[in-house]
Write a protein that holds these residues in place. Structure first.
Motif, short mmCIF file in Angstrom:
data_model
loop_
_atom_site.label_atom_id
_atom_site.label_comp_id
_atom_site.label_asym_id
_atom_site.label_seq_id
_atom_site.Cartn_x
_atom_site.Cartn_y
_atom_site.Cartn_z
N UNK A 213 -3.01 16.20 -1.19
CA UNK A 213 -2.11 16.00 -2.23
C UNK A 213 -1.32 14.88 -2.54
N UNK A 214 -0.77 14.44 -1.63
CA UNK A 214 -0.02 13.17 -1.42
C UNK A 214 -0.73 12.01 -1.92
N UNK A 215 -2.12 11.95 -1.36
CA UNK A 215 -2.63 10.82 -1.65
C UNK A 215 -3.33 10.76 -3.13
N UNK B 150 -11.30 3.45 -3.90
CA UNK B 150 -10.39 4.06 -4.36
C UNK B 150 -11.11 5.45 -5.08
N UNK B 151 -11.91 5.08 -5.74
CA UNK B 151 -12.66 6.12 -6.68
C UNK B 151 -13.11 7.02 -5.73
N UNK C 143 -4.96 3.29 4.10
CA UNK C 143 -5.83 2.54 3.62
C UNK C 143 -6.34 2.40 1.90
N UNK C 144 -5.92 3.73 1.50
CA UNK C 144 -6.01 3.79 -0.07
C UNK C 144 -4.71 3.32 -0.88
N UNK C 145 -3.90 3.24 -0.29
CA UNK C 145 -2.71 2.73 -0.68
C UNK C 145 -2.41 1.26 -0.75
N UNK C 146 -3.30 0.80 0.07
CA UNK C 146 -3.23 -0.56 0.32
C UNK C 146 -3.97 -1.35 -1.00
N UNK C 147 -3.15 -2.46 -1.34
CA UNK C 147 -3.59 -3.19 -2.74
C UNK C 147 -5.00 -3.83 -2.49
#
Length: 259
Positions: free
Chosen positions: A198-200, A187-188, A176-180
């Motif tokens: 760590x990856x996210x 995101x914040x 979800x956080x990677x979704x534009x």
């Protein structure tokens, strides 16, 4: 006298008889017309019967269409995996066929919300469908794989993908956080989450720089700064952010490195 009288009488008789003689053909003509009308009525009646028979035949040949509500409820409660699979994979009608298209998308909602629909079909719908009513159903699916597919769907509404950033499964949150379509607010909050992996965090630390370079400068730098302050940020992330284009990000990263 006798001849003239006789001639006159004869003429009188002829004068009286003439209209009677003329009336007879008129009656015959009326009869003839009546006969013609009666004859004309026969094919008209026959045509009406033919039209009725044709219409009845057309109705008999027309396929029966189950009412939408009945079909929706049947699919929503169906335990027939094969039927549900068929509906899930059935090509959608052309958008120009508005009634058929609306019916198909409504039925997909029923299929998507039915746990008896095979998981691979629910993942397929979650990955490919752009319809909010279908995606909302799938975002509440018991399977993390289905929710993760929804979270990655580029057609998500921002409020829907934002909700998935709070999912209990890390993989769903990460997608979800990677979704534009995810808002900068979400995101914040993800960058500030002390449980974020760590990856996210690495992904978020690149927003507005290597990733989405045209992003809002202020908002993207706020996210990168939050990553720098996150206790889970790796050494590599901090070192990269210590040379960031934003002074605020640089100061936060260097402060963490100095600890």
């Amino acid at each position: 006298m006798t001849d003239e009288t006789m001639t006159g009488e004869t003429t009188g008789v002829d004068a009286v008889d003439a209209p009677m003689t003329n009336d007879q053909p008129a009656v015959d003509g009326a009869d003839a017309r009546g006969g013609a009308d009666a004859t004309a009525d026969v094919p008209a009646t026959a045509n009406t019967d033919d039209d009725t028979a044709t219409a009845a035949g057309a109705d008999a040949d027309a396929p029966h269409v189950e009412p939408l509500t009945a079909t929706y409820e049947r699919l929503r409660h169906s335990t027939d995996a094969a039927e549900l699979h068929e509906f899930a994979r059935r090509p959608l009608p052309d958008r120009g066929e508005q009634a058929a298209f609306s019916r198909a998308t409504a039925l997909l909602e029923a299929v998507a919300g039915n746990p008896h629909t095979p998981e691979e079909d629910r993942v397929f719908l979650a990955s490919t469908m752009p319809f909010p009513n279908v995606l909302v159903k799938l975002s509440e699916d018991a399977s993390p794989a289905v929710r993760e597919a929804v979270a990655a769907n580029a057609d998500d509404k921002n409020w829907l993908v934002g909700r998935l950033t709070k999912d209990g499964i890390p993989a769903v949150r990460d997608e979800a956080l990677r979704n534009k379509r995810t808002s900068w607010k979400m995101r914040l909050e993800g960058a500030q989450d002390p449980d974020m992996d760590v990856d996210t965090l690495d992904f978020l630390s690149r927003l507005g720089a290597e990733l989405e370079p045209d992003a809002n400068v202020v908002l993207s730098s706020m996210v990168r700064r939050a990553v720098a302050l996150n206790p889970n940020a790796s050494q590599e992330i901090l070192e990269r952010l210590s040379t960031d284009s934003s002074d605020e990000v640089v100061h936060a990263a260097r402060r963490r490195l100095a600890q």
